[in-house]
Design a protein around this motif. Structure first.
Motif, PDB file in Angstrom:
ATOM      1  N   LEU C 215       0.830  -1.204   0.000  1.00  0.00           N
ATOM      2  CA  LEU C 215       0.000   0.000   0.000  1.00  0.00           C
ATOM      3  C   LEU C 215       0.864   1.253   0.000  1.00  0.00           C
ATOM      4  N   LYS C 216       1.941   1.217   0.793  1.00  0.00           N
ATOM      5  CA  LYS C 216       2.844   2.368   0.822  1.00  0.00           C
ATOM      6  C   LYS C 216       3.468   2.582  -0.556  1.00  0.00           C
ATOM      7  N   ILE C 217       3.847   1.458  -1.177  1.00  0.00           N
ATOM      8  CA  ILE C 217       4.463   1.544  -2.500  1.00  0.00           C
ATOM      9  C   ILE C 217       3.465   2.117  -3.507  1.00  0.00           C
ATOM     10  N   LYS C 218       2.230   1.636  -3.406  1.00  0.00           N
ATOM     11  CA  LYS C 218       1.182   2.096  -4.300  1.00  0.00           C
ATOM     12  C   LYS C 218       1.004   3.609  -4.154  1.00  0.00           C
ATOM     13  N   ASN C 219       0.982   4.061  -2.895  1.00  0.00           N
ATOM     14  CA  ASN C 219       0.768   5.484  -2.651  1.00  0.00           C
ATOM     15  C   ASN C 219       1.962   6.341  -3.052  1.00  0.00           C
ATOM     16  N   ALA C 220       3.143   5.722  -3.121  1.00  0.00           N
ATOM     17  CA  ALA C 220       4.339   6.486  -3.469  1.00  0.00           C
ATOM     18  C   ALA C 220       4.404   6.749  -4.974  1.00  0.00           C
ATOM     19  N   GLY C 221       3.532   6.099  -5.737  1.00  0.00           N
ATOM     20  CA  GLY C 221       3.478   6.368  -7.171  1.00  0.00           C
ATOM     21  C   GLY C 221       4.588   5.725  -7.983  1.00  0.00           C
ATOM     22  N   ALA C 222       5.071   4.563  -7.552  1.00  0.00           N
ATOM     23  CA  ALA C 222       6.129   3.885  -8.298  1.00  0.00           C
ATOM     24  C   ALA C 222       5.575   3.335  -9.611  1.00  0.00           C
ATOM     25  N   LYS C 223       6.454   3.301 -10.634  1.00  0.00           N
ATOM     26  CA  LYS C 223       6.020   2.815 -11.948  1.00  0.00           C
ATOM     27  C   LYS C 223       6.432   1.359 -12.165  1.00  0.00           C
ATOM     28  N   ALA C 224       7.283   0.844 -11.282  1.00  0.00           N
ATOM     29  CA  ALA C 224       7.664  -0.567 -11.345  1.00  0.00           C
ATOM     30  C   ALA C 224       8.141  -0.975  -9.959  1.00  0.00           C
ATOM     31  N   LEU C 225       8.098  -2.293  -9.698  1.00  0.00           N
ATOM     32  CA  LEU C 225       8.511  -2.782  -8.384  1.00  0.00           C
ATOM     33  C   LEU C 225       9.539  -3.893  -8.554  1.00  0.00           C
ATOM     34  N   VAL C 226      10.604  -3.818  -7.765  1.00  0.00           N
ATOM     35  CA  VAL C 226      11.576  -4.909  -7.748  1.00  0.00           C
ATOM     36  C   VAL C 226      11.419  -5.649  -6.424  1.00  0.00           C
ATOM     37  N   ASN C 227      11.174  -6.947  -6.497  1.00  0.00           N
ATOM     38  CA  ASN C 227      11.013  -7.775  -5.306  1.00  0.00           C
ATOM     39  C   ASN C 227      12.219  -8.705  -5.234  1.00  0.00           C
ATOM     40  N   TRP C 228      13.065  -8.485  -4.241  1.00  0.00           N
ATOM     41  CA  TRP C 228      14.357  -9.180  -4.196  1.00  0.00           C
ATOM     42  C   TRP C 228      14.418 -10.073  -2.970  1.00  0.00           C
ATOM     43  N   SER C 229      14.292 -11.373  -3.184  1.00  0.00           N
ATOM     44  CA  SER C 229      14.331 -12.293  -2.058  1.00  0.00           C
ATOM     45  C   SER C 229      14.630 -13.690  -2.566  1.00  0.00           C
ATOM     46  N   ILE C 230      14.883 -14.594  -1.628  1.00  0.00           N
ATOM     47  CA  ILE C 230      15.233 -15.955  -2.031  1.00  0.00           C
ATOM     48  C   ILE C 230      14.255 -16.980  -1.466  1.00  0.00           C
ATOM     49  N   VAL C 231      13.444 -16.570  -0.501  1.00  0.00           N
ATOM     50  CA  VAL C 231      12.580 -17.540   0.189  1.00  0.00           C
ATOM     51  C   VAL C 231      11.149 -17.510  -0.371  1.00  0.00           C
ATOM     52  N   PRO C 232      10.344 -18.517  -0.054  1.00  0.00           N
ATOM     53  CA  PRO C 232       8.997 -18.601  -0.644  1.00  0.00           C
ATOM     54  C   PRO C 232       8.123 -17.377  -0.375  1.00  0.00           C
ATOM     55  N   ALA C 233       8.427 -16.627   0.687  1.00  0.00           N
ATOM     56  CA  ALA C 233       7.615 -15.445   0.976  1.00  0.00           C
ATOM     57  C   ALA C 233       7.547 -14.516  -0.229  1.00  0.00           C
TER      58      ALA C 233
END
Lengths: 253, 301, 384, 338
Positions: C215-233
């Motif tokens: 929600l915070k990301i949505k409100n910040a007006g980002a045009k793309a998202l990078v999700n960086w992780s290694i676990v199933p989460a």
């Protein structure tokens, strides 16, 4: 009044809407054996709990040797000099008989958690004194042969004796005994009566709650009768035995 | 972008999320209460029932491809059997229980269930398809998953069933009698041992339902039981231990507080929020915010 | 009392003395340690790694071993847990006397075992992604790694964004070793590409809901998202995005390289873009690519043996074990010689073409990546 | 200490000295070092649970606080390990005091849940406070412990050091239980009302013993950090607290020796099981370390159902050939109803 050791003044205790003790005033004479009698649920044990700090009065005062006890905690009351036993025996079942009594010497010794952990030489002496005092109580109550038996394994009569021995070990000025003879057979009851008189001779005031009327009338100097939290009569055993209110309370109106 | 609207939608979104989580805590708390009322025991394995429910459902729907309804029933029955076995094998044989011993026994059962779950289902998390798709629905600007609606509906159904059972059936009334005064109930001819078993069965069943409905959203793994159990207990205490309707309200409240905390304080400490509330309630008012302290005094700790 | 204690201590002693069968094993065998997260939250890394290592060892021993020496693998399961990994490495070195270790699977675990490795002078080839495992190289004398560099992954992602004209992005990273290293790289390299990070969120490895962060990301007006992780989460992020009706492009890291992650994300996973090794899209690799032969043979072997799709992570075990076996072939099982040999290895593997050197203990460059996309639960090469 | 206990203590010291001459493999010495850490925490927990009768499923949190204080102060601020350990102890005293005052008013299940909740919170903080604790990546480069300028480098050195600490803890624990304070604690366990009627300040005693047991755990945590040179939240989860309770309960709640035996037995259990698995393999049973949890749970359950006083008491009864052992097996002991 200067001769009374414990004074209850207009003592009252409410549990929610129920009044367990109602504006009760009573003086206990120093060096006497005073008995509280009355039907079940009359409020006798509540009075014991109020005097020993397990409950706090809703109103009124408790004075012991001139000091007000109203809001004081049980362990401090013990330190002031009031010992007690419990209606349903509360010994420490896993500890040996002598250890039970040694717990009673708690107030007469000082070692804290730190010194107890490292056990410096001066504490060994304190420990010896504790043990000696406990052995003295054992001898007094003729329980020597059970010294190292777990207390939980004793017969009920001996458990009651042990509980008294433990309370005596704190060297109280006033001893509260809550039905010491209940569950005892005739022979044990007689022994209990003798013990209570011996305690009186040690200059300890005894306040007794007991249902065994024979025992009460036999040993008491003074008897107070309570019903529905009120004092309905007091006086010498002979006076009480002839009091109409008392007879009514016991036989029902 | 209109920021006032944004804030409103955010709050709404967190509320939905919170009620969704809270529904699960509420059901776990109801499970705690049932066993507590019948026996005075806090069942530390309560969270494991939830895990078992979730994992079993995953297997039935994803591996065996059974229908949701059929798997649902099968899973609940399975966990009920586990609950009954637990009572018969570990609680019933204990003749002279002490509180400490009972605590350790239920902990042991929870470890065993956890161990078995780990052996059967492995350590990874398991995902499961949603009951009816994942396309979110609009709700006053916020979004809501169909699964979330399922959760609300099932909680509602469970509460209704609970009320009917305890107020309008003979068995339910007997259980209540046992909860109020076991000795008196026994004198009245109620088989209290059977009631204890029944309480374990029902509580396991409720746990299983909670596990089944939440798994599509959180992905279940064998180790989640402890945390679910703790938070459920938090809800039970907050609502006044033994008071199941209080537990439902408290559970939902706890979930909402947690979601708002995650949104406006820190998402990393989200799990801690419910626990801190639990500790505060225990320390300040062990009878619960919604429970009465008078009633509490009558219960043994 | 005394007697009982003595009996007890004797019993323990006898027990322990009997339980040391490996110490008396034949000296001719080559003992290699493997530390993988076979179970636990990172089991989708460790399991294919273990499978691969066992498969290769079987193959080598069936062919008569390494110059006649049998290859003995001591596989330890870290469960993805750092403390277990440290214990496992200590055990391999002290009890099993291994000459080299491959693994651990995760960056955090690899970082955790570094002090033990530095102290005991045993070469370690990590299967984890974070670049800090092998840099600065002076402090990492005994450590190598086979996965592609995270900085290269970031560059490939930013290249793709630049091509699409995306400037304002949000990042969301796991708080594990891999995620933390990725977060540092993402922030550091952003300036180079004139990319503006408008929101920087994190999540724990056991989290089950990222709605609040999104929600915070949505409100910040980002045009793309990078999700960086290694676990199933990490696969919960696309699900939560779908729930919130967020439609901005989602980029994942090379830690997404197991088809199971895409499956866990379900239909919400469609359209995820991430840099990955060619192993994930073998069919689309041209015939003239030097890796083609290796990729095809490993993929066929693995899928034949284990009946599940091949993953990037199994490939890491393939690369590391073969690099080690080649070195064993040349110099035998002296740890110091092995280390020197590995440092000069040239090897065509599943992750790319390795060129190790005293200044580079990773040996890969950004060409080792292809940009991949999730399409209907499968990985396909992203065409520009 | 006197009589049987001092003989036992003597035997313990002899065994501690002798074992490294018999077991020479560093790995197994390392296993025994870990056993020492658990022994230390369990002795404290035994004083709290077995003697004072207060359950805590939160002592793993104190181990964690000790370990993290040591880890953070030595690796980030370069403090001396000893000073950091002392600081850990002080922090644990403050935390245990603030937790103990409200928590120890609770009884039974409530106390158990409160401590469990506390343990869980500490674990969450260890994972989430990334800047302080390093989060899931943990803290690397924790220095080794030095003794008068002499760094404890080898496992054997650390073995002797940590077991000396355990021996000291056993000495302290025995002095304590046979003292005025120890009797006071056992009295509280027996009957709180009776204890306070004899002048024992129950609250103060409970809090004091809670703090003491927490300090034991904290020291155990610090020693762990210096031995591993690395810490992360993994080993400090709720399960660790549960495991400590398990060790004490399996060994025997009411006896320090029981706690010690329980801690040693369960610490060595995974090694024993992995050793056993080599033989089970021959029989065609594929035993995996995964099953360990199941084995722990089963042992705990069986002990609690059939030997509620723990292995030590069970063993002692068997050796005495006492009938009461069979009585206990049948669960027919009287006078224990609560």
């Amino acid at each position: 009044m200067s001769n009374s050791i414990l004074e209850l003044q207009l003592l009252r205790k409410n549990f929610g809407g129920v009044v367990a003790v109602s504006d009760l005033s009573l003086d206990i004479e120093k060096g006497s054996i005073t008995s509280l009698i009355g039907p079940n649920g009359a409020g006798k044990t509540t009075i014991f709990n109020l005097v020993t700090g397990f409950l706090h009065p809703s109103s009124g005062h408790i004075r012991f040797a001139g000091r007000v006890l109203n809001k004081i905690k049980p362990h401090t009351i013990a330190a002031i000099g009031i010992g007690r036993t419990f209606q349903n025996v509360q010994i420490f079942p896993k500890m040996s008989v002598i250890e039970n009594i040694m717990v009673g010497r708690h107030l007469r010794s000082r070692a804290g958690i730190f010194y107890s952990s490292i056990l410096p030489p001066f504490l060994r002496n304190e420990e010896k004194l504790i043990r000696a005092a406990a052995e003295k109580q054992l001898t007094f109550l003729e329980l020597e042969q059970y010294a190292h038996v777990p207390a939980g394994g004793l017969p009920l009569g001996n458990q009651r004796m042990l509980e008294i021995a433990r309370a005596l070990a704190i060297e109280p000025k006033l001893l509260l005994l809550d039905e010491p003879a209940s569950g005892l057979n005739a022979r044990e009851t007689i022994a209990m009566g003798e013990l209570i008189e011996k305690i009186k001779q040690m200059n300890i005031t005894v306040l007794l709650v007991e249902h065994d009327m024979e025992l009460v009338m036999d040993i008491s100097d003074h008897v107070a009768v309570i019903n529905f939290g009120r004092l309905i009569a007091e006086g010498s055993p002979a006076e009480i035995q002839e009091n109409d209110d008392v007879i009514a309370a016991y036989l029902g109106e | 972008m209109n920021h006032t609207d944004g804030t409103f939608i955010d709050v709404l979104q967190f509320l939905i999320l919170g009620i969704q989580r809270g529904s699960i805590y509420a059901m776990v708390a109801m499970g705690f209460n049932m066993i507590y009322n019948a026996t005075g025991i806090i069942n530390f394995a309560q969270g494991e029932f939830v895990v078992l429910g979730g994992l079993m459902m995953v297997t039935l729907t994803m591996a065996f491809n059974l229908s949701i309804v059929f798997s649902f029933i099968l899973t609940v029955l399975f966990v009920i059997v586990v609950g009954i076995l637990m009572e018969r094998l570990t609680i019933n044989p204990v003749k002279h229980p002490t509180v400490l011993r009972l605590i350790i026994i239920t902990i042991a059962v929870s470890i065993i269930i956890k161990g078995v779950a780990m052996c059967f289902w492995g350590k990874g998390s398991h995902y499961m398809r949603h009951f009816s798709g994942t396309a979110p629905l609009e709700f006053f600007g916020a979004t809501i998953l169909p699964q979330t609606l399922w959760i609300f509906a099932i909680l509602f159904f469970v509460v209704i069933a609970y009320i009917i059972f305890f107020n309008y059936t003979m068995t339910g009334k007997c259980m209540r009698a046992c909860a109020i005064n076991r000795d008196a109930a026994r004198l009245a001819g109620i088989n209290d041992r059977k009631m204890v078993m029944l309480s374990f069965a029902l509580s396991a069943g409720i746990g299983a339902i909670a596990g089944i409905i939440i798994t599509p959203i959180i992905q279940m793994d064998y180790a989640r039981g402890a945390m679910l159990g703790l938070k459920g207990f938090g809800a039970a205490v907050l609502g006044g231990l033994g008071n199941s309707m209080g537990a439902v309200v408290a559970g939902v409240l706890l979930g909402v507080l947690e979601a708002l905390g995650a949104g406006y304080i820190s998402s990393h400490y989200m799990d801690a929020i419910a626990l801190v509330i639990l500790l505060f309630v225990l320390f300040i008012r062990p009878s619960g915010i919604l429970g009465s302290s008078e009633a509490m005094r009558l219960k043994e700790f | 009392m005394k007697k009982r204690i003595l009996i007890l201590s004797m019993a323990i002693t006898i027990l322990l003395a009997f339980s040391t069968p490996y110490v008396f094993a034949e000296p001719a065998d080559y003992h290699v340690g493997c530390v993988f997260a076979v179970t636990g939250s990172a089991s989708w890394l460790g399991e294919p790694e273990r499978n691969t290592a066992e498969m290769i060892a079987k193959e080598i021993n069936a062919a008569g071993g390494i110059n006649g020496h049998k290859l003995v693998l001591h596989i330890e399961d870290t469960q993805g847990d750092n403390t277990r990994a440290v214990n496992a490495v200590k055990k391999l070195i002290k009890k099993d006397n291994v000459c080299a270790i491959i693994g651990p699977s995760r960056s955090g675990t690899s970082m955790a075992v570094l002090p033990v490795i530095a102290e005991s002078h045993i070469p370690l080839i990590s299967c984890a992604g974070a670049e800090v495992i092998v840099t600065p190289v002076e402090e990492r004398k005994w450590v190598f790694k086979v996965p592609q560099k995270d900085s290269d992954a970031v560059k490939r992602i930013y290249d793709d964004m630049a091509a699409k004209g995306i400037k304002d992005i949000a990042i969301i990273t796991g708080t594990t070793g891999f995620g933390a290293a990725g977060r540092d790289q993402l922030k550091e390299i952003a300036a180079e590409y004139k990319i503006n990070i408008v929101a920087d969120e994190t999540y724990g490895p056991a989290d089950t809901d990222m709605t609040a962060q999104l929600l915070k990301i949505k409100n910040a007006g980002a045009k793309a998202l990078v999700n960086w992780s290694i676990v199933p989460a990490q696969s919960i992020v696309p699900q939560n995005m779908q729930q919130l009706k967020m439609t901005i492009p989602l980029y994942q890291s090379h830690g997404f390289g197991n088809i199971k992650y895409a499956e866990a994300a379900g239909e919400a996973g469609n359209g995820i873009i991430f840099p990955g090794g060619r192993l994930l899209a073998v069919d689309t690799v041209p015939e003239d690519n030097p890796q083609k032969k290796v990729l095809v043979s490993y993929k066929e072997d693995y899928e034949k043996n284990f009946h599940e799709p091949v993953s990037t992570f199994g490939g890491h075990a393939y690369d590391s074990l073969w690099i080690l076996v080649n070195a064993l072939k040349k110099v035998g099982d002296d740890p110091a010689k092995l280390r020197d040999e590995i440092e000069n290895t040239h090897f065509v593997g599943t992750a790319g073409v390795f060129n190790f050197s005293p200044t580079d203990h990773c040996g890969l460059n950004k060409d080792a990546f292809e940009m991949l996309m999730v399409k209907d639960g499968k990985f396909v090469v992203l065409k520009d | 200490m006197k009589g049987k206990n001092s003989a036992g203590f003597f035997a313990l010291v002899i065994s501690i000295i002798a074992i490294p001459f018999i077991i020479t493999n560093d790995y197994y010495i390392g296993v025994l070092v870990f056993a020492a850490f658990n022994c230390l925490a369990c002795i404290g927990l035994c004083l709290l649970m077995g003697y004072a009768g207060q359950i805590s499923i939160g002592h793993g949190a104190f181990v964690a606080i000790g370990a993290y204080t040591s880890g953070i102060l030595t690796s980030k601020l370069a403090w001396s390990p000893w000073l950091a350990m002392l600081c850990g102890v002080l922090i644990v005293i403050v935390v245990a005091f603030s937790l103990g005052i409200p928590a120890l008013r609770l009884k039974g299940h409530y106390l158990a849940m409160a401590t469990l909740g506390f343990a869980s919170i500490v674990h969450i903080v260890a994972v989430a406070a990334v800047d302080l604790t390093g989060g899931p990546s943990g803290i690397v480069n924790i220095p080794r412990l030095d003794l008068f300028g002499y760094v404890l480098n080898s496992d054997t050195q650390y073995y002797y050091f940590s077991w000396s600490v355990v021996a000291l803890a056993v000495f302290i624990a025995f002095n304590l239980v046979n003292s005025r304070v120890g009797r006071g604690l056992q009295a509280i366990h027996g009957s709180e009302d009776a204890a306070s009627s004899l002048g024992i300040n129950i609250t103060s005693y409970k809090v004091q013993i809670f703090i003491l047991s927490a300090v034991f755990s904290s020291i155990s945590g610090s020693l762990y950090a210096y031995y591993m040179n690395y810490i992360d939240p993994g080993p400090f989860g709720v399960m660790h607290s549960v495991l400590l309770v398990t060790m004490v309960a399996v060994g025997g709640l009411h006896n320090i020796w029981g706690a010690l035996i329980g801690a040693i037995a369960l610490s060595l259990l995974p090694e024993f099981l992995s050793f056993l698995s080599d033989y089970l393999q021959v029989l065609g049973i594929h035993y995996q370390p995964d099953y360990d949890t199941l084995v722990y749970g089963s042992i705990l359950l069986i002990i609690m159902l059939f030997l509620p006083e723990g292995i030590f008491d069970g063993l002692a009864s068997t050796l005495r050939g006492s009938k009461s052992f069979y009585g206990k097996l049948a669960g027919r002991r009287t006078g224990r109803v609560q």
